[in-house]
Design a protein around this motif. Structure first.
Motif, short mmCIF file in Angstrom:
data_model
loop_
_atom_site.label_atom_id
_atom_site.label_comp_id
_atom_site.label_asym_id
_atom_site.label_seq_id
_atom_site.Cartn_x
_atom_site.Cartn_y
_atom_site.Cartn_z
N UNK A 23 16.99 31.57 26.31
CA UNK A 23 17.51 31.92 27.63
C UNK A 23 17.65 30.67 28.50
N UNK A 24 16.62 29.84 28.53
CA UNK A 24 16.66 28.65 29.38
C UNK A 24 17.80 27.73 28.97
N UNK A 25 18.03 27.59 27.65
CA UNK A 25 19.12 26.74 27.16
C UNK A 25 20.47 27.30 27.58
N UNK A 26 20.66 28.61 27.38
CA UNK A 26 21.93 29.24 27.72
C UNK A 26 22.19 29.14 29.23
N UNK A 27 21.17 29.38 30.03
CA UNK A 27 21.35 29.28 31.48
C UNK A 27 21.78 27.86 31.88
N UNK A 28 21.15 26.87 31.27
CA UNK A 28 21.50 25.49 31.59
C UNK A 28 22.94 25.18 31.21
N UNK A 29 23.36 25.63 30.02
CA UNK A 29 24.73 25.40 29.59
C UNK A 29 25.73 26.06 30.52
N UNK A 30 25.42 27.30 30.93
CA UNK A 30 26.33 28.01 31.83
C UNK A 30 26.36 27.35 33.20
N UNK A 31 25.20 26.97 33.70
CA UNK A 31 25.14 26.35 35.02
C UNK A 31 25.89 25.02 35.06
N UNK A 32 25.88 24.31 33.92
CA UNK A 32 26.58 23.02 33.84
C UNK A 32 28.05 23.19 33.43
N UNK A 70 8.29 33.93 16.39
CA UNK A 70 8.71 34.15 17.77
C UNK A 70 7.52 34.27 18.70
N UNK A 71 7.82 34.19 19.97
CA UNK A 71 6.87 34.55 21.02
C UNK A 71 7.05 36.03 21.33
N UNK A 72 5.95 36.77 21.36
CA UNK A 72 6.01 38.18 21.69
C UNK A 72 4.89 38.53 22.65
N UNK A 73 5.22 39.18 23.75
CA UNK A 73 4.23 39.53 24.76
C UNK A 73 4.10 41.03 24.90
N UNK A 74 2.86 41.53 24.72
CA UNK A 74 2.53 42.90 25.11
C UNK A 74 1.87 42.80 26.49
N UNK A 75 2.57 43.20 27.55
CA UNK A 75 2.00 43.07 28.90
C UNK A 75 0.86 44.07 29.14
N UNK A 76 0.13 43.83 30.21
CA UNK A 76 -0.86 44.79 30.68
C UNK A 76 -0.20 46.16 30.83
N UNK A 77 -0.87 47.21 30.41
CA UNK A 77 -0.32 48.55 30.58
C UNK A 77 -0.06 48.81 32.07
N UNK A 78 1.18 49.15 32.40
CA UNK A 78 1.55 49.39 33.78
C UNK A 78 2.26 48.25 34.45
N UNK A 79 2.29 47.07 33.82
CA UNK A 79 3.01 45.95 34.42
C UNK A 79 4.52 46.11 34.26
N UNK A 119 7.92 30.34 24.92
CA UNK A 119 7.08 30.94 25.95
C UNK A 119 7.82 30.94 27.29
N UNK A 120 8.55 29.89 27.56
CA UNK A 120 9.32 29.83 28.80
C UNK A 120 10.27 31.02 28.91
N UNK A 121 10.95 31.34 27.81
CA UNK A 121 11.88 32.48 27.83
C UNK A 121 11.15 33.80 28.03
N UNK A 122 9.96 33.94 27.44
CA UNK A 122 9.17 35.15 27.65
C UNK A 122 8.81 35.29 29.13
N UNK A 123 8.46 34.18 29.76
CA UNK A 123 8.13 34.21 31.18
C UNK A 123 9.36 34.56 32.02
N UNK A 124 10.51 34.03 31.66
CA UNK A 124 11.75 34.33 32.39
C UNK A 124 12.09 35.81 32.29
#
Length: 552
Positions: free
Chosen positions: A54-63, A239-248, A271-276
């Motif tokens: 995601x971060x790479x694609x956003x940068x390419x699009x923004x530029x 891959x990075x995979x996140x199981x968030x807190x139940x209810x988040x 991890x950056x993309x997971x955060x995004x």
């Protein structure tokens, strides 16, 4: 309600009417892979997308280095090239439905960008979602032939949020049917394969999303996790995979397995993309009462908290009772111990710990899936305005209402899953249902309280262990490795999987899991980011190379 034709390109293993033929490009230098060459139609100026996040694609699009339309074409070409049989490979088989409007949506988003209007942080970014997320423009099938024409009237909350942020839902991915398994096979989508070795399963139940993201069919994806369904396939697919807190994160508009255990979460290359993605997904939703717990606790800036020094001063427990010791399990355990050593070198204190037996016993009795599946699925099937196959709905009474009993009666379910959902239905009708269900809910409270106390007693920031004790098995292997999926879903605590290397025996990916206290996603993501940046274990699977190599 009558059956309908969905406004999408529908594809299942039973409905493929054409084969993708990979031929030789004559007179053109093309990349070679295992005895085949890429056809001339792929040798264009379309952007290279392998391992773009995601971060790479956003940068390419923004530029203005590319457009969303060009990116969508590149991803669709990869699906076309690698989804079905090619060369000596059986194909990834990760996609159930391709969004036929994706190119038009991309063109619209490109026009908005040129006009100076940006919808949100995912503007023009192609994303895949597991086919248990409701989508108004594509069927939601849960991977089942019995639901092949089930068309929701509304988007799920998470799909709404993605689209509001500017994302393009390029396709919906295969899953272990009804999310009731860990190898990703379904009556509608067939068997998904791991791109790191296409003779092996990709984990599940979100294996279609994992394989699609690992194969660069999109920049990132969404999965669901009831007991490991995000983290296990993330581990198997590097891959990075996140199981968030139940209810988040809201589960409204998602075909359920267990509303108590189900969560929605990101599956990404970094991890950056997971955060995004979590920035977009997290927060209160009036359609999901569980998200009341997120009020005042959900951040909108997870990505901003990431730090390459986050492990310094942290105290982490290595759960040694969750490490396997058999010959098949030892390579994974070795990788987790090596990860612990890396955490130490990054400034963390790592202590060895075993879960107390009282906590183990409480966790063993805390599973709610068997008690909730029939109730929750029937509620989802009854959503207002949904269209479906009237013939299936008429199989059992009431004839005008689609229910689990109709699905079972149809028999249009993968045999192993059919057996399982019959068992769930039987439990729901058991004379001891109320008492047994109450006991499971009580065990959840006990387990959560004991786990919280264990964190406090040992002054812990996180616990670490492998999500599953061995690497991905062969497609037809029914002897599945032991997993550690239950700690997070049976307590509601968040857990993050980060790539940790490749096993010495199978050369398949292994992930390390970090478990934290409720609503500590910022801390977990930042610690995972520190480890990720110090190791860089993410690599491209060889079986799905770039279609558009850079000019020589």
């Amino acid at each position: 309600m009558p059956a309908m034709k969905p406004p999408a390109i529908f594809k299942s293993s039973r409905r493929r009417t054409r084969a993708i033929v990979i031929g030789l490009a004559i007179g053109i230098a093309t990349p070679s892979l295992m005895g085949y060459s890429l056809p001339p139609r792929y040798l264009t100026s379309t952007p290279a997308v392998v391992d773009l996040g995601i971060a790479d694609v956003r940068q390419m699009l923004n530029r203005h280095e590319t457009t969303s339309k060009a990116l969508v074409k590149a991803y669709l070409d990869r699906i076309d090239a690698y989804e079905n049989t090619y060369g000596n490979q059986p194909g990834i088989n990760a996609i159930i439905t391709v969004n036929r409007h994706a190119m038009a949506e991309a063109a619209e988003l490109d026009a908005e960008r040129r006009a100076g209007h940006i919808r949100g942080p995912l503007h023009g970014v192609p994303i895949v979602v597991k086919d248990n997320y409701d989508t108004v423009d594509m069927p939601t099938t849960a991977g089942s032939e019995s639901l092949k024409s089930f068309q929701p009237r509304y988007d799920s909350t998470q799909v709404k949020r993605l689209r509001a942020a500017g994302a393009i839902i390029i396709a919906k991915t295969n899953l272990h049917e009804f999310a009731a398994g860990v190898t990703t096979i379904s009556s509608l989508g067939g068997q998904t394969r791991d791109p790191y070795d296409q003779t092996r399963n990709p984990g599940g139940s979100s294996g279609g999303t994992a394989a699609a993201v690992a194969s660069s069919f999109a920049a990132a994806g969404l999965g669901t996790d009831t007991c490991g369904s995000i983290r296990l396939p993330a581990s198997y697919n590097n891959l990075v995979g996140l199981r968030p807190t139940k209810g988040l994160t809201s589960i409204s508009g998602v075909a359920p397995l267990s509303s108590t255990q189900d969560v929605t979460g990101p599956m990404t290359k970094t991890v950056e993309d997971a955060a995004l993605l979590l920035d977009v997904m997290a927060g209160y939703d009036p359609e999901d009462p569980a998200t009341s717990a997120a009020k005042g606790k959900a951040s909108t800036h997870y990505e901003r908290t990431l730090s390459k020094t986050a492990l310094k001063g942290k105290r982490i427990a290595l759960l040694t009772d969750k490490l396997g010791t058999s010959s098949a399990e030892k390579p994974t355990s070795d990788i987790i111990r090596a990860a612990a050593d890396k955490f130490r070198s990054q400034g963390a204190t790592v202590v060895e710990l075993q879960l107390p037996q009282t906590l183990v016993d409480a966790l063993a009795g805390a599973r709610t899936t068997t008690f909730e599946f029939q109730r929750d699925l029937n509620a989802w099937l009854a959503q207002p305005g949904a269209r479906y196959d009237a013939q299936v709905a008429s199989l059992t009474a009431p004839a005008d209402k689609l229910t689990l009993s109709d699905i079972i009666k149809s028999g249009e379910v993968t045999p192993t899953v059919l057996t399982k959902i019959k068992q769930y239905a039987a439990v729901a009708e058991s004379s001891t249902y109320d008492a047994d269900y109450a006991k499971a809910l009580a065990n959840r409270k006990t387990a959560a309280a004991e786990l919280k106390e264990l964190f406090a007693e040992n002054r812990l920031d996180a616990m670490m262990y492998p999500e599953i004790k061995a690497t991905a098995g062969k497609i037809d292997d029914t002897n599945l490795p032991a997993d550690n999926c239950g700690i997070s879903p049976y307590t509601g605590f968040p857990a993050l999987n980060v790539p940790a290397g490749f096993s010495s025996d199978t050369q398949m990916p292994v992930g390390v899991e970090l478990l934290g206290l409720p609503f500590t996603e910022s801390k977990l993501l930042s610690m995972g980011y520190d480890y990720e940046q110090a190791t860089n274990f993410r690599t491209t699977p060889d079986s799905v190379p770039e279609l558009f190599p850079a000019p020589r």
